[in-house]
Every structure is written in structure tokens, then in C-alpha cells.
Design a protein around this motif. Structure first.
Motif, PDB file in Angstrom:
ATOM      1  N   GLY A   8       0.446  -1.302  -0.154  1.00  0.00           N
ATOM      2  CA  GLY A   8      -0.265  -0.027   0.031  1.00  0.00           C
ATOM      3  C   GLY A   8       1.106   1.234  -0.172  1.00  0.00           C
ATOM      4  N   ARG A   9       0.265   1.862  -0.109  1.00  0.00           N
ATOM      5  CA  ARG A   9       1.035   3.422   0.247  1.00  0.00           C
ATOM      6  C   ARG A   9       1.877   3.950   1.698  1.00  0.00           C
ATOM      7  NH1 ARG A   9       0.777   7.654  -3.799  1.00  0.00           N
ATOM      8  NH2 ARG A   9       1.432   8.832  -2.456  1.00  0.00           N
TER       9      ARG A   9
ATOM     10  N   HIS D  11      -9.243   8.775  -2.895  1.00  0.00           N
ATOM     11  CA  HIS D  11      -9.467   7.209  -2.477  1.00  0.00           C
ATOM     12  C   HIS D  11      -9.907   6.987  -3.107  1.00  0.00           C
ATOM     13  CE1 HIS D  11      -7.427   9.866   1.559  1.00  0.00           C
ATOM     14  NE2 HIS D  11      -8.105  10.547   1.006  1.00  0.00           N
ATOM     15  N   ASN D  19      -5.809   0.378  -7.027  1.00  0.00           N
ATOM     16  CA  ASN D  19      -4.943   1.310  -7.229  1.00  0.00           C
ATOM     17  C   ASN D  19      -3.434   0.827  -7.651  1.00  0.00           C
ATOM     18  OD1 ASN D  19      -5.544   4.212  -5.560  1.00  0.00           O
ATOM     19  ND2 ASN D  19      -6.876   2.338  -4.222  1.00  0.00           N
ATOM     20  N   PRO D  21       0.138   0.314  -7.480  1.00  0.00           N
ATOM     21  CA  PRO D  21       1.181   0.663  -6.979  1.00  0.00           C
ATOM     22  C   PRO D  21       2.287   1.926  -7.713  1.00  0.00           C
ATOM     23  CG  PRO D  21       0.636  -1.366  -6.300  1.00  0.00           C
ATOM     24  CD  PRO D  21       0.169  -0.963  -8.082  1.00  0.00           C
ATOM     25  N   SER D 204      -3.229  -5.118  -9.501  1.00  0.00           N
ATOM     26  CA  SER D 204      -3.431  -3.696  -9.975  1.00  0.00           C
ATOM     27  C   SER D 204      -2.636  -2.989 -11.126  1.00  0.00           C
ATOM     28  CB  SER D 204      -2.566  -3.446  -8.137  1.00  0.00           C
ATOM     29  OG  SER D 204      -2.806  -3.900  -7.091  1.00  0.00           O
ATOM     30  N   HIS D 350     -11.824  -3.200  -1.449  1.00  0.00           N
ATOM     31  CA  HIS D 350     -10.642  -4.003  -0.349  1.00  0.00           C
ATOM     32  C   HIS D 350     -10.009  -4.396  -1.254  1.00  0.00           C
ATOM     33  CE1 HIS D 350     -13.369  -6.573   1.477  1.00  0.00           C
ATOM     34  NE2 HIS D 350     -13.893  -5.785   1.564  1.00  0.00           N
ATOM     35  N   TYR D 353      -2.785  -3.402  -3.897  1.00  0.00           N
ATOM     36  CA  TYR D 353      -1.744  -2.705  -2.663  1.00  0.00           C
ATOM     37  C   TYR D 353      -2.379  -1.881  -1.622  1.00  0.00           C
ATOM     38  CZ  TYR D 353       3.196  -2.922  -2.521  1.00  0.00           C
ATOM     39  OH  TYR D 353       4.617  -2.891  -2.035  1.00  0.00           O
ATOM     40  N   LEU D 354      -3.032  -2.324  -1.204  1.00  0.00           N
ATOM     41  CA  LEU D 354      -3.837  -1.320   0.016  1.00  0.00           C
ATOM     42  C   LEU D 354      -3.128  -2.181   1.377  1.00  0.00           C
ATOM     43  CD1 LEU D 354      -7.570  -1.243  -0.698  1.00  0.00           C
ATOM     44  CD2 LEU D 354      -6.377   0.448  -0.742  1.00  0.00           C
ATOM     45  N   ASN D 355      -3.514  -1.000   2.678  1.00  0.00           N
ATOM     46  CA  ASN D 355      -2.475  -1.114   3.191  1.00  0.00           C
ATOM     47  C   ASN D 355      -4.101  -0.674   4.630  1.00  0.00           C
ATOM     48  OD1 ASN D 355      -2.489   1.496   4.254  1.00  0.00           O
ATOM     49  ND2 ASN D 355       0.134   1.504   3.452  1.00  0.00           N
ATOM     50  N   GLN D 358      -4.904   3.148   4.602  1.00  0.00           N
ATOM     51  CA  GLN D 358      -5.823   3.439   3.657  1.00  0.00           C
ATOM     52  C   GLN D 358      -7.316   2.951   4.094  1.00  0.00           C
ATOM     53  OE1 GLN D 358      -2.664   1.872   0.691  1.00  0.00           O
ATOM     54  NE2 GLN D 358      -3.631   3.241  -0.111  1.00  0.00           N
TER      55      GLN D 358
END
Lengths: 401, 401, 401, 401
Positions: A8-9, D11, D19, D21, D204, D350, D353-355, D358
Motif C-alpha cells: 500500500g501507500r 481514495h 490503485n 502501486p 493492480s 478492498h 495493494y492497500l494497507n 488506507q
């Protein structure tokens, strides 16, 4: 060299260098160019005009020096002062400390006015000094608008008022590194003689341009100032401004195009809207800190900073551990406490092209970390406080209505 | 701000800033990062190690200063010398002239040894001065390795030999801005005490890093040198090197990642292959100039530069018109003649990540422009001379065999 | 995966995919977006309007299908024809061959009119067929405007004239993959019913959009055409056009922004100027081939292509070796000879956002390679012929005057 | 075309496109290349090998088709089936509906098994059909692994078990568009014959590659399947696989390099860690929905999706207003309710490459919006529930320990 990758970011909440908007990243995604072709001077001309707008000056002369904030400081000092000149300088945190160190190493006679870290500049002391300096031995007042280490904003209008009250001719030299283009800053109205900022702060570029704007009195002073200088000498810039080629040495083509994009973004949003947004982000952060039952390092509301909040942790916690854990577990970058407040505060930078949900993500992360390190915060409490405030203050996005 | 757009690629043949390889553009296409996280010091460590390799030094200490070549000069001087110190400095073109101007403005006692532009440094004069300076009043020799304005490469090995013959302790300070990483440069072998370069030259980055490498004697000298300095002070860097955090102030994250990519490209190709490629490009350019019946500004073969060729035009032609026309009609960027050779020479920069066909396109363009401005060149003649040479010397691309 | 790296820029002279201008690379350098937000339909609307301009149609309906040219072919055929329908199709090279293969596999009844490779479509045969088809059994004429394998441009105005002479209602379906936006193409004036191109050709994008423009008669035909189709079905697009959301499935956000930038570049230069530039590049290439004493695969001047030149090599040379060597030694990418002309021709693609000096670099490279493989070309001869022509025909760059 | 700009980052929480990366954005930031040079086949070879790993197959044959998920569906069907073939297909939401529409338009005999939206595929009905189909009239089972419209994950292991119990030879064709590389998917173990995904989902990337992996039985079936197909025909790919050039038509160079970067990221994190991260994100989202007092559209826990959550709003609220407001006020992109659940659900994607932070920012935004539209949610409640779960489950970032 990307072996510190994390999913993630990265949540970048240090008070500089700050997040770069995609529009700026795109603008800088290019090859070099000949800076002596007609294109670069034409571009530079627009930058010099438009930079003045974010300093709110019509009479200032901007210099876009290929350096950092430290270099911009040096440029401001060496072009206007001579060795031995008396300066009044306010020590209120790590960055004003470093600036004073520079002033001393450059052989100025620095009259340091120290505050407890977390307090603003002692303007009453300034008034006393100015009142008594009828001989005008004080050549300059050096003050940071916003001390990035403690999140303290000084009252520049008040400084000008003191100088004016006593008709004192000292130059007013302002470090606006973490303020200009984010906080209310009025170069002409406040009679600031030299103001500086850095590209990596509210303008949201990479590090590499020290922006120095010199008012007419500063330009005049530069003609007789005896400090040695070459790289930082305004004279060389002024010569090339006259020639219309603008650059005494090679600029960064990338940062010029990036600065163009940065200024366009500011004007598109509207400078006053940018400042209002920073105020929303700063206020919300302070509400969260309050909800967590923690103290803001900034001791009075009048000094609260809308670009950075230094949060004081209980004595049984090492704030550096919070910063380490933020990075290692949550991909969140927070600011360390520096020097006197090392271990005692961590800092949330909320300047640049940020929006409310980005900040809320950060606050949610901080809450988890606070629990991790043993502070009994209620999860969601800071987010609730901040979002209750946001809910009533965020405008619709004008371009999307 | 793109209203100078022209179809196709810009052919960038100024001697800096030079073309940025796509690999480097990609590496710099990113957001900012917290420079105090573990990632940036880890990256910096590799850079400091690897930069030494392109200077061919194992004993030097590199400083990656956020500045330009002009700032790197200033850093080299102010860290090693004190006001009033005697320097021998060679004036052979515009860049050595500017450096000497800096040396004088920094209050050094500069003993200028001037050559006709187009000639190398007068090393016989140096020998005389050194031989007679038994009191060691000369504190430093300042010399450009490659004068970018005239395309003259000086013989540094010879300088070292002179100093050694007389066991003279003067520091040898070298401007390698348009040489290092393109020409043969041997810091340790030649006993260079300080060498500098800029990121926008052979390393093929944007402007913004002044690379200064200080040898052990220079580091020693910096402990007692009395020139005022703060931004450029090595001491601050050395302190942070000790701490393992490396940066006294905010570096450009982009240029650090870019430098990593640049060094990787050099090592992938092989430094000796990079130097050999520059030699091929330089030789071919000189053969083309000869085929056109024009003179190289560089008066003797021993001074020929493999990074830039200054071409002398007949007196009835204004070389600036060639440069203007190149840009306006052919999307070709050539270097202007500067100062004493303004109007008399134009320059072809052939440094950086260039290949043979790129140069041939440039040469073909120059031929058309020469005809345009009234010089009776035979079209294709320079290209034929250069390609006849290339044909026999270009190796297969190793990664593609 | 970059282990085929070579110093300097790749010289990309295959007839597709072609060089992407930096402006387009920048426009595509971004994150994904929600394609159902108001932003993407608003963007799409401008694209659909502006794409029509490069096809020179006001009555056509464009479809920006996430596919390649092969998919665009399939879309053109399956939406307008039913299995068993009789098509007249011209086989003049590899791409028309592949299209015919597709037509046959889609169960159409293909009446193949074959020419020797290097010749244009036999329009006299077409006339005979049309003249005799009073029952209108021929449902469509399928023709490539520019055969990329041989560098042959067909005369579409003539095709229309034949159909009109006999008032024949067959649909005119045109593959404009290597012509549209580079060669003179007039959809409405020539009565083209379906025209297609691909994003990676003259529009200078990555592969990924098959652009299909359907005239009113084609749209009408699509209502009754019985070929099975879903992904390629125009009906789904038309439904979403009505809804104003435009996309029946997820488009590539990157290619949409890239296409916007591509169209902006075309309009900035001016479509007629783009076409004129391609004519200059094509003419110069042919002059070089002539200077080398080699044959153009295209047998008559009326068929000469301004986007690709297929060069015939002497029988003792394998043209594939030229292509291999170009890549391995000169970082030059040339087109292979395909199928019947494999080993016999190599191809120089000169379409897209190219300028004259880029082509001259390529030609200089080809000369060296020709010598390498044993063909006795005089170095510089092709460059001289091409640049003599350029010198008299290149205009100043309008934006730089 | 950027006039929908809004401060800060968008967002992006739609369930695709997701998203990208930064590493992938960088990898795609490049010029085109000749896809017939040795470089692209070498790159492609690694992609084909590595794609199999994320499908968990060693026996499958991957096809990287320049198309979308819709095209990948069509490729899966037309290569394995003949018109009139009986298919059992499960209708459980908008995407399965669209696939069934495609199946019907392609003239298959579709035996639709419908569930209420929010429920999984009725596998008991499948069992009945399979049990009774002793004549093996059913040629294929088509099932979405994860229905993106309702957030329902089907039990593929169970499907395989049913087929095996009855030794039924029907092909198992799986839409893994919003599951593969995010949810547990085991092509070989579950005996999946064809599985597809799209580049813009968990991998992604931008839209543009329809990834189809065909098992040995599917490859066998493709030899006799009578559906017409050209662009989507595996045969052409297999032919070029044999030749070692891999591409029957021009691929997107950008997506190939992007896919390389995407796979590298997955392997660096570890596929099992990627899946675990999606499970953490999905679980936390469900906990937040529960804390808000809202219903998950997915009716039973066994069907809960870790890539998308469809949230049911009270009947007095229009869920489309939530999505509009998210975009207009908070720069947050949520998924609309589609078709039968339009206005009734909004969706939080969801995947990718999300954390965690986020997601928490997104949840905080949703809370404010819910209040805005009149739903009495307690601010911070969902964030608290999600972060309480995260706090105990997020591992340290391995690369940063």
C-alpha cells in the motif's frame, strides 16, 4: 534499493518533505533541456511573477536558488548583513536553533531571545530591546514564522507593529519554510524584508529550490552588505534578470516545471482555500490530540500551528518508539521529536496537498500505535473528534459540484 | 508552458544538462519520503560507497551537496582554504574564468595563469611557480579537468608530477564537472585532493547534486580552514556520517534514487566502456568537423575533449545564429559560444548516455544548418567521416549478443 | 527484465508500435480512477468528438474498443456482416493476408483479389466485379489503406468512385491502421463505411485501443448483421452512449488520458501539418533508398507510402540479418520482412511523432549496417540525399519562431 | 481534462480498477519497443511462467489477451464450447448476469441457476443437475468465484467435489476476476479447467490484459470447439508460443513491463501474505459495517468476500447519493449498487495493494457520509471496530523489521 517496500501507500505525515501531488510528479517526468533556449527563460518569467503571489508581495524580488532551506537562510543573511552586525533572533525550537547556529558561524552578533520549547517568540523582550535601541544597533530581526519542531506559529504582524511603533529600521527576516503557501502570510502588509521557503514544504515539490524573496529594503541592503558570498549572491541573479536569461548557473529543469505545476494547483484551488484547508486539518488534529487526552507541545492557542502538531507523550513512553513503530507496522511516517523534545514528542505534519480522509487514516494509525506502546487511548476517539469537526466544515469540492 | 513544443524528440547536444536515460527518469518518478526513516540512510550509504568508484578513489570522502557545480566549487574552496591564501588558478575559458571570479570574491589571493582560449593550462608556468615557491606560499592549485567552453582537457597527471617533483604540498583541487564519469579520471592515482562534479553532467541526472569528494589531506585541511561556511561546511556532513543518518538537512529524495539508477547504469555498462564510448563519440565528432573543413577551437590534439567539441565558424558567420536555427528549425540544442568566443564557436556536447546514431543525427542537422547560414559544406560529409570511424569501432552491444 | 539495456536511446523505426511523445507518457503516468465517476464520461465525450476529426468524418460513430487492430478488424466485420456474406478483399501483403484469414475463419465468403507483393490493390479487377454484380451479392469491400508489410498505399478515392459509378451499395470497410492520422484519409468524402486504426500507430500510444468508426450505413447494417459478437458488439456501446456513461466494460484510464494528450498534440501541430511532415519523412526515406542504389518494395510511385518504406536487399543478403544487427550493434529497431518478403526486405517505419534528425540518424545507421552485411553503399550518401531534400522543405517550428 | 481535480489523493475504493502501486507506475513509464526484438519474448516467457503461480497451476497454459474481463470470458467460452452446448451457469449478481447474457448471445444453451442477490451459487441445485445428467449433456459449469456486485464468494472446492462425486466431465470455467491474486484460489487442486482474471483487479494494473489460463482438458476441448473466434482464438497464441515469439498481434509493451512489476511485488510480499492481508482488510470492513448497525449484502458468513463488501443501506436512503457525495465532498470513490441492488447498496472495494490505514481513512469517510445522508451512525465507531481488529492482527512489515 526498494527493499523497505511495504504494501500500500506510504502515509507521509512528516512536516517535510511532503507528499507530491500526481500533477507535479507528471510535470517533472521528463528529460533535461537546454536552459539557455528561449523556453526556460519564458517559463522562469512566469514562475518569478507567480511566486510573488504566494508570498503576497508585489514589491519583492524572488530568487529560486538551487539549494535547501538551510541555503536559503544563508542567502537571506549574507546578502543583507555584514560580519559583526547585531541580530535579534528567537530560539524557540530546533529549527530556530539551527538558524541561530548558522548566524553565529557567519560571524554575526546574535542577540538570542530564548523561549521554552512549545512557546512562541518573546515579543515583549523584542519590544524592550527595540525600545531601548535608539542607536539602531540592531540590524535585523530573524524569526521563524512557524517552528517546525514544536508546531508553534509566531505573530509576525505583531513584530511589524513593534518595529513600526519605534520607527526602528531593522530588517525583518522571516523563515517561512513551514508556513508560506499553507498559513496566512503577508509579506508586503507585514513589512517583511526577506522571506524564505523551501520547495519541499507547502509547495509540495522535491527538495531543491530555496525560495528567497527580497523586499526593496533588502535589495538596497544587499548593495553594501559585506558578508562574503558567491553561490548565494543575489547580485548574480539580478544581472541575469536584466539580461532576460535569468540563470547565473544551471537550474533544475525538473523543479522549474514542477514549480509551474505546483503554482497552478495552488491558484486552481485558490490560495485562500489552501490556507483554509490547512486550518481545517490543523484544527482537526488538535481536536484528536485533545480527545486522546494528550497535550499539544504548543502551550497556547495563539501559537497553534496549522501545518504541524507536536504531540507530547506521557513520560513513561518514548516518542521515538512511536515513530519507529508507525513506520515498521503501519507504513506511516511521523516526525521525530528533535533535540530538547527528543523522546518527548512526536509530530504530525499536515501540510501540503492533503485531504481530510488522508489525515483521518493517519489519526487512526496513531491511535493503534498509542495503544501498542501502552497508552490507554480509546480507539476511534480521535477520529471521531476530528471527523465531527470535518463533517461540519468540509465544503463540497468546487470542481465536482 | 509547453508552447515551445516541436514534433519529435529534442536532440539535446549541449554539454549539460544532458539527456536523462529512461531508467533514471523512471527511478525519479515517485513521491517524497521521510529522509529520517531507515530507508534513506541505507540508500545513501550505497551511494557514498559507489560514487567513490567513479572518482577512482578509495580514500576520498564524498559529499552529495544539494547545489550546483558553482556551489560545489565553493564547497571545495571554503572547506580547505582561508581568506588570503594563495592559489594558482588557470584561466583557459569561461568556466575557469567564473571559478576564478569566485575565488577572488571569496578573498583568496589568486595567481591567475591565463592561456589563449582553445589552449590548455600552461603547466610550464605552473612548474616555474612551484619550483620557485620553496616557502610553500601556494596553498592550492585549482584547475578544470575539462573546460566546457572550449572543449579543452588538461593533463592532470602532469600537474601531479610537477607537484611531486618539487615535493610541493599545495592541495590539488579539480573541477571535473564535464569530465568525471566520461573521461579518464583517477583521483587517487593523480593525488587529487578535492574533485567535484555535478549531477547534470556525465551522471545524466537533473541539476541538483554538487558532488564533492575530499581526499585525506583535504579533510585534514578542513579542520583549520578559516573561510566562513555553513551550508557548504563538510563538518556538518561528517557529523551526520558518524551518526549514520547522513544528512544535515533535507536531501532530494528524487536525486538520491536517480543517482542510484545512474550509478547502476554506469556499472552495468562498465566505467571503462563508458569512457571508451565517450572517446568514440568525441573522435567521430572531430572527424566530422575536419570533414566540414572547420577548425576545432581546441588547438592541439593533446587537449582534445571527448565530452564537448567547440567548433570555430568562419568570421563571416555568427555562431549564435547556428544555435538559434538549430533550435527553431531542427529541434536541435547546441551550445553557444561564451564570452571571448561568443559568435565564434558553437559547441556540440557529446557526454552522457548517448549512442552513435544519436550523434549522427546531430551531425546531419549541423550540416544542414551550416548550409543554411551560408557555409559551403557538403551534405553527408561529416556523417560519412564519423560513420566510417564508427563502423570499425562500435562493439556489439554486450547485453544483446 | 532490463537486461537488454544498451547505451543511449533506442532508435525505434518499426512501423508500430511507434515512439510515444513525452507529453503522452506524462499524461499516462497516473493511478487508476473510478470509470463510473463523472470525470471519465466527461473525458470520453471529448475523445469521441475529437477522434472523428482525425478520421475526417462528422457523421461517423466512434468506438474505442479495448483491443488491438486485429480486434478492430473483427469488430468492423462482425457488426456489419452475416456469415456467408460475400466480401471482396485485396491480398497485397501480410496484413491484408491476415485480415483475409480472419474473414474466412469468421465464415464470410471471401472473394480474394491478389496482387504481387509490392503492388497496390487491383482496382481494375474490383471494377469488373462490381460492374458484373448487378444483383448486389457483394456485401462489402475490405481494403487496407496502407499495407504495412510492403509500404503500399491504396487509392481509396478510386474505390469509392468505382462503387459510385455502378451505384453499388457494398459497404466500404477500410483498415487504416498504418495510415489514419499520418496519411491523407477522408472518411466522409470517400464514403468509407467503417474505418479502423490502432492506438499504437500514428496516434503514438501504447497498444490497447482499437479505434473503429462506423458511418451511418454501417450502423444501420449492424442492426441486422447476424455474426455472433458480444465483446465487439457496437450495440452495447450505443446503449451506454445513450446513458451518457459510455462504457459497457472497464476502459483503460491510462489510454483515455493518453488519447486526450495524443489528440491535443495533433491539433496543436495541425492535422495537415502532421500529414505534410509524414510526407517529408517518406519522401526523404525514398530518396535515401535511391541514393543507396536499392529498390523500394513498392513498385510504383502512386503506391508509395509515407508511413513505412520496405527496402529490397540484393539476393545475396538476408534482410533479417540487417534487422538483427541494427538491434545488436546500433540500438536501432527496424522492421523485418514478413512472409513472402521475409529475408528480402527490411522496413523503415517513419510514422508518429518523429522529426527529420531522428530519421537521419536512422538512415546513417542503415548505411553502416548495409556495409557490415556486404552491400557496397557509400557512407553518407543516403543522409546527403535526404538532408538535401529536408533542407529545402522543413519549415521553421511555428511555436519557436 | 483535469477539471475534476480535488485536493489530496483520491481514495479509490471501487472494486476495480484498483490503485496502481508506484512500483508499477514506474515500470510502465516508458516508450514503446519493437515487440519482435529478442527482449519482449524473453520478458513474456517469464510472465507466462509466473502468472501460473498466482493461479496455483503447473499444468495450465496462460494467455495474456489484450482485452478486458468481458473479452476474457468470451475467450474462455468460445475456445472450449460449440454453439448449442449446454452450460450450467449461476446468476447471483450483476457480473454473473452479464456473463450469462454473453453466454446466451453466443448461442449456448444456458441452464441458469438463480439465487437471490446476496446469496451464493445454489450448489445443491448443481448437484441435482449433475446427478441426473448421466448422459453428460452438460458441457460446462460457469461460475464466478467472487461476485463483485454483491460481495459473495462461491465455494469452488465444493463444485469440484460435486463433479467428482458423479465423475461428471463438464468443464469447470471460473471467473476469478475479483478473486485471483487476492483470495485463495487453487486452479489445479480444484480442477478448474479455465480461469480468468483482469489486469485491473488484484494485479493492480491498468485495464488491458484479460488473463486466461486453460488447463489441459480445456486445451483439448479447444481443438474441437466450433464457436467462431479469431481474435480470441487460443490457436494463434499456441502457434506463436511454439515459435518462441509469443504474440500473434501487437501486445501492450507497457502492460507487459507493468505485469512483470506486479508479479514481482506479489512474490516479494508472498502470495499467502497477500491473501492474508486481503482477509484482514475484508474482516475489518465487515466489523465496521456491523458497528454501524448496517447489513452486509452477503447473507451468510460462508460467502463473505475479502475483496469487496456491499453494504445495505436503510430503505429511506438512496445508496447512489452516498457514492455521489463521497466523490464530491471527500474525494472518495465507492462502488455503486448495480441493477437489482441499485440504490440499495454501496460497495467498498478492498482489493489490491492497500494497507490498513488506507482502509481506515475510507471507513472514516463513510461514517461522515452516512451522517450526511441522515443515517444515525456514531462517528469513529466503524474505525474503532476495524482498528481494534487490526491492532491485534497486523504483522510488522517484514522488510522493515
Amino acid at each position: 534499493m526498494d527493499y523497505f517496500n511495504a504494501p500500500g501507500r506510504n502515509h507521509l505525515f512528516v512536516p517535510g518533505p511532503v507528499n507530491i501531488p500526481d500533477q507535479i510528479i507528471r510535470a517533472m517526468n521528463r528529460n533535461n533541456e537546454d536552459y539557455r533556449s528561449p523556453a526556460i527563460p519564458a517559463l522562469t518569467k512566469t514562475l518569478l511573477e507567480d511566486v510573488k503571489k504566494i508570498f503576497k508581495t508585489t514589491t519583492g524580488t524572488p530568487f529560486l536558488i538551487p539549494t535547501t532551506g538551510t541555503g536559503a537562510w544563508e542567502s537571506a543573511l549574507t546578502n543583507t548583513l555584514s560580519p559583526g552586525d547585531r541580530i535579534v533572533s528567537f530560539l524557540i525550537g530546533q529549527f530556530s536553533l539551527l538558524w541561530i547556529d548558522q548566524q553565529q558561524r557567519l560571524n554575526f552578533n546574535v542577540d538570542v531571545v530564548e523561549s521554552e520549547w512549545g512557546q512562541g517568540a518573546k515579543l515583549d523582550v523584542l519590544e524592550t530591546k527595540i525600545a531601548s535601541d535608539t542607536a539602531h544597533t540592531i540590524k535585523a530581526i530573524c524569526i521563524v514564522h512557524n517552528e517546525t519542531a514544536t508546531g508553534v506559529t509566531n505573530n509576525l504582524a505583531k513584530v511589524r507593529q513593534i518595529l513600526d511603533s519605534y520607527r526602528h529600521p531593522a530588517l525583518l527576516i522571516v523563515d517561512g519554510v513551514s508556513s508560506i503557501c499553507a498559513l496566512d502570510f503577508r509579506m508586503d502588509e507585514w513589512g517583511v524584508d526577506v522571506a524564505i521557503t523551501g520547495s519541499q514544504k507547502a509547495l509540495s515539490l522535491p527538495t531543491g529550490i530555496g525560495i528567497v524573496v527580497a523586499g526593496p529594503r533588502a535589495i538596497e541592503a544587499s548593495k553594501t552588505a559585506k558578508s562574503l558570498r558567491v553561490f548565494f549572491d543575489w547580485k548574480d541573479y539580478l544581472k541575469f534578470y536584466q539580461l532576460g536569461t535569468y540563470w547565473p548557473y544551471t537550474p533544475s529543469i525538473h523543479l522549474l516545471y514542477g514549480l509551474r505545476a505546483a503554482l497552478d494547483l495552488v491558484f486552481e484551488e485558490g490560495l485562500e482555500n489552501v490556507i483554509a484547508r490547512h486550518n481545517r486539518l490543523g484544527t482537526a488534529t488538535r481536536l484528536a490530540v485533545e480527545a486522546w487526552g494528550l497535550k499539544n507541545c504548543t502551550q497556547k492557542e495563539e501559537w497553534h500551528s496549522d501545518t504541524v502538531t507536536a504531540v507530547v507523550v506521557p513520560s513513561y513512553i518514548d516518542s521515538a518508539e512511536i515513530v519507529r513503530r508507525a513506520w515498521k507496522r503501519y507504513n506511516l511516517s511521523l516526525g521525530l521529536g528533535l533535540n530538547k523534545v527528543a523522546g518527548k514528542v512526536f509530530r504530525i505534519g499536515h501540510l501540503g496537498y492533503l485531504n481530510e480522509l488522508q489525515l483521518l487514516g493517519c489519526l487512526a494509525g496513531v491511535e493503534m500505535i498509542l495503544q501498542d506502546v501502552g497508552y490507554p487511548v480509546k480507539l476511534g476517539s480521535g477520529v471521531a473528534a476530528a471527523s465531527a469537526y470535518f463533517k461540519n466544515t468540509i465544503p463540497l469540492i468546487p470542481s465536482r459540484i
